[in-house]
Design a protein around this motif. Structure first.
Motif, mmCIF file in Angstrom:
data_model
loop_
_atom_site.group_PDB
_atom_site.id
_atom_site.type_symbol
_atom_site.label_atom_id
_atom_site.label_comp_id
_atom_site.label_asym_id
_atom_site.label_seq_id
_atom_site.Cartn_x
_atom_site.Cartn_y
_atom_site.Cartn_z
ATOM 1 N N GLU A 283 62.537 23.429 -29.538
ATOM 2 C CA GLU A 283 61.254 22.560 -29.059
ATOM 3 C C GLU A 283 61.730 21.273 -28.890
ATOM 4 O OE1 GLU A 283 57.243 21.127 -28.626
ATOM 5 O OE2 GLU A 283 57.814 23.264 -28.504
ATOM 6 N N ARG A 286 64.303 21.349 -25.734
ATOM 7 C CA ARG A 286 63.230 21.161 -24.796
ATOM 8 C C ARG A 286 63.050 19.088 -24.258
ATOM 9 N NH1 ARG A 286 61.681 26.402 -25.885
ATOM 10 N NH2 ARG A 286 60.102 25.545 -27.359
ATOM 11 N N VAL A 287 62.304 18.872 -25.990
ATOM 12 C CA VAL A 287 61.437 17.624 -26.072
ATOM 13 C C VAL A 287 63.160 16.740 -25.378
ATOM 14 C CG1 VAL A 287 61.315 15.604 -27.389
ATOM 15 C CG2 VAL A 287 60.245 17.529 -27.028
ATOM 16 N N GLN A 290 62.881 16.317 -21.709
ATOM 17 C CA GLN A 290 62.303 16.053 -21.171
ATOM 18 C C GLN A 290 62.161 14.551 -21.498
ATOM 19 O OE1 GLN A 290 58.587 17.112 -22.743
ATOM 20 N NE2 GLN A 290 57.478 15.803 -21.972
ATOM 21 N N SER A 415 56.343 16.754 -30.139
ATOM 22 C CA SER A 415 56.376 17.656 -29.653
ATOM 23 C C SER A 415 56.148 17.836 -28.224
ATOM 24 C CB SER A 415 55.257 19.588 -29.958
ATOM 25 O OG SER A 415 53.940 18.555 -29.281
ATOM 26 N N HIS A 416 56.159 18.375 -27.302
ATOM 27 C CA HIS A 416 55.917 18.170 -25.534
ATOM 28 C C HIS A 416 54.154 17.491 -25.213
ATOM 29 C CE1 HIS A 416 55.714 19.190 -21.661
ATOM 30 N NE2 HIS A 416 54.088 19.213 -21.156
#
Length: 568
Positions: A283, A286-287, A290, A415-416
């Protein structure tokens, strides 16, 4: 490498017990390279995570909840068509490769029975998840497409014949006898653990070092016997899933790692171990991808304010020399007969000094004596007027730095969805342009708070960004609920939904506040707590900023194990 062929062998055994004869009821693809299969078996419903992440590839049962996209990706829709409702017939590992094959049986649109294979290849950046028609051995589709231009030996594209990764041509350690080991190893060549890795299939350096360590004085007598004993232990399924921490680095395996000098924690099964080890890692990765642009922007804005403060401090220092400018102006006025236009300096008696010392004053040769004196009086007035303004600007820049520090801290555990809320906040505050332009704005949704359950059953809520913090503190919490925040350290707002929590619950909430703060990796972190009624947001202050009184302070050490235990 912890997820080697032997570890894959162990997780395959665990999966076989639960998956064979179970039904695949739902399939989700929360992220581009990860799937979650809802499995209904004899022990109830379970979630099976399949990951082809380049750094965190794995397969195991998970208790983590994943947020799914509103529109399922194409690969997910294809898997739903072929596998939802199917019965799992077999789960196996080809040789000791880092691969697991799930064979499933279902009926197609016209009612005929079909057989599919879902192949999970756990191979670092080459990891993949591939759906294969079992009868034809052709690829239906894969989560990553590999063309011939990328790999001419093995193409992973729909319609292509499925070819397994090239065999390593090594000896299967389960078949090795003491005599085999003696033949394969050069005991005078040194680096025995490297020789083991080179000669035997599925063994990583981590296991090889453990075998050599267990042999004690590793020689022709001790090492072969230890090798055989270790693989008998594995073959008999005597697994001890454990996580060993050495100097802040974690190693996981299914055997005790006695060669590592660190603290070890064991788990009831391999899936629980993997859930713990990988908690938040993918996570955060990914963050990071992003939000990389967002993080760079925040750092840039913070650096701008730091530079601004340094410049303002120089201005303030000059401003605080205002009295010196006034003195120089007065002395020039009193000694105007001693210099003329064109002079670059003049030495005059400082009649304010009891000792009658002299002072040299710089002059502008382009100005007359009176204009030079007036120039110093102007500097004095300007400096005097700017002191309050400069101090106000410094305070404002310091507030900006504190705000950006809090945002960076929030991004560490975001988180996203949290990142989206942080972007939205920065747009509302005018730091970022609204990308939506004049398009119709979506109705704002209520922030989602993280829920935790204390050991005695009391609910604890945590805000992970400013929107969540303000929603929790100003809207959700009751006046007599207990509120927590790290003392003078950026962090989350934490609230116990109780007017009189137990001492143990207070300590658990304080540890949550410390964990979700900038002091996450510190020990003995000061955490303040008080009733919500004593927490106030000053008018015009930054999002998430509050002041409070009537607080008490406890000192706690953040504990990730506790966070996982209490998480709802």
């Amino acid at each position: 490498m912890s997820f080697d062929g032997i570890f894959t062998y162990a997780i395959t055994k665990e999966l076989q017990d639960e998956l064979v004869s179970a039904r695949i009821s739902k399939i989700y693809q929360p992220f581009s390279n990860e799937l979650v299969l809802q499995i209904r078996g004899r022990n109830g419903n379970k979630r099976l995570l399949l990951s082809a992440h380049p750094s965190y590839a794995r397969i195991h049962f998970t208790n983590e909840a994943y947020e799914n996209p509103s529109e399922p990706p194409m690969f997910c829709m294809l898997l739903r068509k072929h596998l939802e409702g199917s019965i799992i017939e077999n789960v196996y590992q080809p040789g000791l490769e880092r691969m697991i094959v799930i064979e499933a049986k279902s009926r197609n649109e016209i009612g005929d029975i079909t057989h599919k294979k879902l192949i999970i290849e756990i191979m670092g950046r080459h990891s993949n998840i591939i759906l294969v028609d079992k009868d034809r051995q052709t690829i239906i589709d894969s989560i990553k497409h590999i063309s011939m231009a990328v790999n001419r030996h093995r193409t992973i594209l729909p319609g292509q014949l499925y070819v397994e990764p090239p065999a390593q041509e090594k000896i299967n350690p389960f078949d090795a006898t003491e005599e085999t080991i003696l033949q394969q190893l050069d005991f005078y060549g040194g680096k025995l653990h490297e020789q083991i890795v080179q000669r035997f299939e599925g063994i990583s350096p981590l296991v090889a070092k453990e075998i050599v360590h267990r042999a004690g004085l590793a020689n022709r007598s001790t090492l072969p016997k230890t090798f055989v004993d270790v693989f008998n232990e594995i073959k008999e399924g005597r697994f001890v899933p454990n996580l060993t921490t050495v100097d802040g680095k974690d190693y996981f395996y299914v055997l005790p790692l006695s060669h590592l000098d660190g603290e070890a924690k064991t788990y009831e099964d391999i899936s629980t171990l993997l859930d713990r080890f990988y908690y938040g890692k993918a996570e955060r990765d990914r963050v990071k991808q992003q939000a990389n642009d967002l993080l760079q922007f925040i750092r840039s804005e913070r650096n701008k304010n730091e530079k601004k403060i340094k410049k303002l401090e120089r201005t303030l220092k000059s401003a605080e020399e205002a009295d010196q400018f006034q003195l120089q102006g007065e002395l020039l006025t009193a000694h105007m007969h001693m210099f003329k236009q064109g002079d670059k300096s003049v030495e005059v008696v400082n009649y304010y000094d009891e000792n009658g010392s002299t002072i040299t004053i710089e002059l502008d040769p382009q100005k007359s004596p009176s204009k030079n004196a007036q120039s110093y009086f102007s500097k004095y007035q300007k400096a005097k007027n700017s002191v309050d303004v400069v101090k106000e600007q410094i305070a404002k820049a310091e507030t900006e730095i504190s705000y950006f520090d809090s945002i960076m801290q929030q991004m560490e555990s975001a988180s996203h969805k949290d990142i989206s809320e942080i972007r939205e906040e920065l747009m509302e505050e005018g730091y970022l342009k609204n990308r939506r332009g004049k398009q119709k704005q979506k109705k704002p949704q209520k922030p989602t708070l993280e829920q935790y359950i204390a050991s005695d059953g009391t609910e604890i809520l945590v805000g992970k960004n400013n929107k969540q913090n303000e929603y929790l503190t100003n809207r959700v919490a009751a006046r007599d609920d207990v509120w927590f925040h790290t003392k003078d350290i950026p962090g989350s707002h934490v609230v116990i939904r109780s007017t009189s929590p137990s001492d143990d619950t207070i300590l658990e909430a304080a540890k949550l506040a410390a964990y979700f703060s900038k002091a996450k990796l510190s020990s003995s972190v000061p955490v303040d707590f008080t009733k919500i009624r004593h927490v106030k947001k000053p008018s015009g202050s930054k999002p998430g900023f509050v002041i409070y009184d009537n607080q008490q302070t406890v000192f706690v050490t953040p504990d990730e194990e506790l966070v996982l235990k209490l998480r709802k």
